[in-house]
Write a protein that holds these residues in place. Sequence first.
Motif, PDB file in Angstrom:
ATOM      1  N   CYS A   1      61.809   3.934  63.753  1.00  0.00           N
ATOM      2  CA  CYS A   1      62.353   5.291  63.630  1.00  0.00           C
ATOM      3  C   CYS A   1      62.704   5.574  62.172  1.00  0.00           C
ATOM      4  CB  CYS A   1      63.602   5.431  64.511  1.00  0.00           C
ATOM      5  SG  CYS A   1      64.380   7.053  64.394  1.00  0.00           S
ATOM      6  N   LEU A   2      62.228   6.701  61.676  1.00  0.00           N
ATOM      7  CA  LEU A   2      62.485   7.101  60.293  1.00  0.00           C
ATOM      8  C   LEU A   2      63.654   8.057  60.170  1.00  0.00           C
ATOM      9  CD1 LEU A   2      58.798   7.799  59.239  1.00  0.00           C
ATOM     10  CD2 LEU A   2      60.114   5.699  58.968  1.00  0.00           C
ATOM     11  N   GLY A   3      64.175   8.529  61.309  1.00  0.00           N
ATOM     12  CA  GLY A   3      65.263   9.507  61.279  1.00  0.00           C
ATOM     13  C   GLY A   3      64.789  10.875  60.821  1.00  0.00           C
ATOM     14  N   CYS A   4      63.547  11.206  61.133  1.00  0.00           N
ATOM     15  CA  CYS A   4      62.932  12.430  60.614  1.00  0.00           C
ATOM     16  C   CYS A   4      63.389  13.700  61.332  1.00  0.00           C
ATOM     17  CB  CYS A   4      61.405  12.323  60.700  1.00  0.00           C
ATOM     18  SG  CYS A   4      60.768  12.353  62.394  1.00  0.00           S
ATOM     19  N   GLY A   5      63.906  13.557  62.565  1.00  0.00           N
ATOM     20  CA  GLY A   5      64.359  14.731  63.303  1.00  0.00           C
ATOM     21  C   GLY A   5      63.354  15.294  64.286  1.00  0.00           C
ATOM     22  N   LEU A   6      62.195  14.683  64.384  1.00  0.00           N
ATOM     23  CA  LEU A   6      61.177  15.164  65.312  1.00  0.00           C
ATOM     24  C   LEU A   6      61.694  15.152  66.744  1.00  0.00           C
ATOM     25  CD1 LEU A   6      58.230  16.094  65.663  1.00  0.00           C
ATOM     26  CD2 LEU A   6      57.654  13.695  65.985  1.00  0.00           C
ATOM     27  N   CYS A   7      62.380  14.102  67.147  1.00  0.00           N
ATOM     28  CA  CYS A   7      62.934  14.018  68.510  1.00  0.00           C
ATOM     29  C   CYS A   7      63.862  15.197  68.781  1.00  0.00           C
ATOM     30  CB  CYS A   7      63.728  12.730  68.694  1.00  0.00           C
ATOM     31  SG  CYS A   7      62.766  11.231  68.564  1.00  0.00           S
ATOM     32  N   GLU A   8      64.688  15.509  67.810  1.00  0.00           N
ATOM     33  CA  GLU A   8      65.625  16.615  67.953  1.00  0.00           C
ATOM     34  C   GLU A   8      64.887  17.943  68.060  1.00  0.00           C
ATOM     35  OE1 GLU A   8      69.863  17.402  65.999  1.00  0.00           O
ATOM     36  OE2 GLU A   8      68.217  17.540  64.552  1.00  0.00           O
ATOM     37  N   ALA A   9      63.816  18.101  67.319  1.00  0.00           N
ATOM     38  CA  ALA A   9      63.055  19.343  67.351  1.00  0.00           C
ATOM     39  C   ALA A   9      62.306  19.511  68.677  1.00  0.00           C
ATOM     40  CB  ALA A   9      62.061  19.380  66.189  1.00  0.00           C
ATOM     41  N   ILE A  10      61.827  18.408  69.245  1.00  0.00           N
ATOM     42  CA  ILE A  10      61.044  18.462  70.476  1.00  0.00           C
ATOM     43  C   ILE A  10      61.920  18.503  71.716  1.00  0.00           C
ATOM     44  CG2 ILE A  10      59.481  17.102  71.931  1.00  0.00           C
ATOM     45  CD1 ILE A  10      58.043  16.279  69.364  1.00  0.00           C
ATOM     46  N   SER A  11      62.996  17.733  71.721  1.00  0.00           N
ATOM     47  CA  SER A  11      63.846  17.612  72.906  1.00  0.00           C
ATOM     48  C   SER A  11      65.192  18.274  72.643  1.00  0.00           C
ATOM     49  CB  SER A  11      64.057  16.139  73.250  1.00  0.00           C
ATOM     50  OG  SER A  11      64.913  16.011  74.345  1.00  0.00           O
ATOM     51  N   PRO A  12      65.471  19.387  73.306  1.00  0.00           N
ATOM     52  CA  PRO A  12      66.712  20.122  73.049  1.00  0.00           C
ATOM     53  C   PRO A  12      67.972  19.348  73.412  1.00  0.00           C
ATOM     54  CG  PRO A  12      65.542  21.048  74.938  1.00  0.00           C
ATOM     55  CD  PRO A  12      64.658  20.008  74.334  1.00  0.00           C
ATOM     56  N   LYS A  13      67.856  18.294  74.217  1.00  0.00           N
ATOM     57  CA  LYS A  13      69.037  17.509  74.603  1.00  0.00           C
ATOM     58  C   LYS A  13      69.340  16.390  73.622  1.00  0.00           C
ATOM     59  CE  LYS A  13      68.491  18.471  79.484  1.00  0.00           C
ATOM     60  NZ  LYS A  13      68.283  17.934  80.817  1.00  0.00           N
ATOM     61  N   SER A  14      68.444  16.117  72.703  1.00  0.00           N
ATOM     62  CA  SER A  14      68.620  15.022  71.750  1.00  0.00           C
ATOM     63  C   SER A  14      69.121  15.552  70.417  1.00  0.00           C
ATOM     64  CB  SER A  14      67.289  14.296  71.545  1.00  0.00           C
ATOM     65  OG  SER A  14      67.461  13.212  70.670  1.00  0.00           O
TER      66      SER A  14
ATOM     67  N   ASP B   1      63.208  12.781  79.343  1.00  0.00           N
ATOM     68  CA  ASP B   1      62.241  13.507  80.168  1.00  0.00           C
ATOM     69  C   ASP B   1      60.824  13.205  79.689  1.00  0.00           C
ATOM     70  OD1 ASP B   1      61.266  16.241  78.587  1.00  0.00           O
ATOM     71  OD2 ASP B   1      63.222  15.479  77.926  1.00  0.00           O
ATOM     72  N   HIS B   2      59.924  13.033  80.637  1.00  0.00           N
ATOM     73  CA  HIS B   2      58.554  12.596  80.334  1.00  0.00           C
ATOM     74  C   HIS B   2      57.808  13.549  79.409  1.00  0.00           C
ATOM     75  CE1 HIS B   2      58.751   9.175  82.956  1.00  0.00           C
ATOM     76  NE2 HIS B   2      59.205   9.925  83.938  1.00  0.00           N
ATOM     77  N   ASN B   3      58.024  14.829  79.536  1.00  0.00           N
ATOM     78  CA  ASN B   3      57.339  15.797  78.686  1.00  0.00           C
ATOM     79  C   ASN B   3      57.714  15.582  77.217  1.00  0.00           C
ATOM     80  OD1 ASN B   3      55.666  18.049  78.161  1.00  0.00           O
ATOM     81  ND2 ASN B   3      57.461  19.382  78.104  1.00  0.00           N
ATOM     82  N   SER B   4      59.006  15.471  76.933  1.00  0.00           N
ATOM     83  CA  SER B   4      59.455  15.245  75.553  1.00  0.00           C
ATOM     84  C   SER B   4      58.965  13.905  75.033  1.00  0.00           C
ATOM     85  CB  SER B   4      60.976  15.294  75.469  1.00  0.00           C
ATOM     86  OG  SER B   4      61.459  16.570  75.748  1.00  0.00           O
ATOM     87  N   ILE B   5      59.072  12.863  75.845  1.00  0.00           N
ATOM     88  CA  ILE B   5      58.656  11.527  75.419  1.00  0.00           C
ATOM     89  C   ILE B   5      57.175  11.510  75.060  1.00  0.00           C
ATOM     90  CG2 ILE B   5      58.278   9.157  76.215  1.00  0.00           C
ATOM     91  CD1 ILE B   5      60.911   9.494  77.829  1.00  0.00           C
ATOM     92  N   ASN B   6      56.347  12.106  75.887  1.00  0.00           N
ATOM     93  CA  ASN B   6      54.906  12.137  75.593  1.00  0.00           C
ATOM     94  C   ASN B   6      54.610  12.868  74.296  1.00  0.00           C
ATOM     95  OD1 ASN B   6      54.143  10.639  77.825  1.00  0.00           O
ATOM     96  ND2 ASN B   6      53.905  12.436  79.128  1.00  0.00           N
ATOM     97  N   LYS B   7      55.284  13.983  74.052  1.00  0.00           N
ATOM     98  CA  LYS B   7      55.071  14.723  72.797  1.00  0.00           C
ATOM     99  C   LYS B   7      55.491  13.885  71.599  1.00  0.00           C
ATOM    100  CE  LYS B   7      55.701  19.385  74.637  1.00  0.00           C
ATOM    101  NZ  LYS B   7      56.585  20.558  74.623  1.00  0.00           N
ATOM    102  N   ILE B   8      56.636  13.237  71.709  1.00  0.00           N
ATOM    103  CA  ILE B   8      57.148  12.430  70.599  1.00  0.00           C
ATOM    104  C   ILE B   8      56.225  11.249  70.320  1.00  0.00           C
ATOM    105  CG2 ILE B   8      59.033  10.918  69.875  1.00  0.00           C
ATOM    106  CD1 ILE B   8      60.892  12.899  71.514  1.00  0.00           C
ATOM    107  N   ILE B   9      55.807  10.541  71.364  1.00  0.00           N
ATOM    108  CA  ILE B   9      54.930   9.384  71.205  1.00  0.00           C
ATOM    109  C   ILE B   9      53.627   9.763  70.496  1.00  0.00           C
ATOM    110  CG2 ILE B   9      53.523   7.685  72.466  1.00  0.00           C
ATOM    111  CD1 ILE B   9      56.531   7.038  72.483  1.00  0.00           C
TER     112      ILE B   9
END
Length: 74
Positions: free
Chosen positions: A14-27, A45-53
Motif C-alpha cells: 500500500c502506497l497510501g495513495c487514496g485510491l481506496c478512499e476514492a473508490i469506496s465511500p466507506k473507507s 464490498d466485492h464491487n469496491s475490492i474488485n475495482k481497487i485490485i
Amino acid sequence: MVTNISKIIKNDLCLGCGLCEAISPKSMLRINVNGFYRPDPIPTDHNSINKIIHCCPGIHIESVKGHNTDVWGG
C-alpha cells in the motif's frame, strides 16, 4: 496476484495513495502507528475490492530490471 486488500497492506504494497478512499465511500485513509496512510476501515464490498485490485498501484507497479535505484525515488 494479490487478491485482497488486507494482503496488500500486510505485504507493505500500500502506497497510501487514496485510491481506496476514492473508490469506496466507506473507507478513509488514516495514519497508522508507523506514520503511513492506510485505508481504515478496509473496504469489504466485492464491487469496491474488485475495482481497487484492478488499479491499485501497489500491486501493478514494477521496477525496471537492471536499474539500481529504488522505484520510488533515487
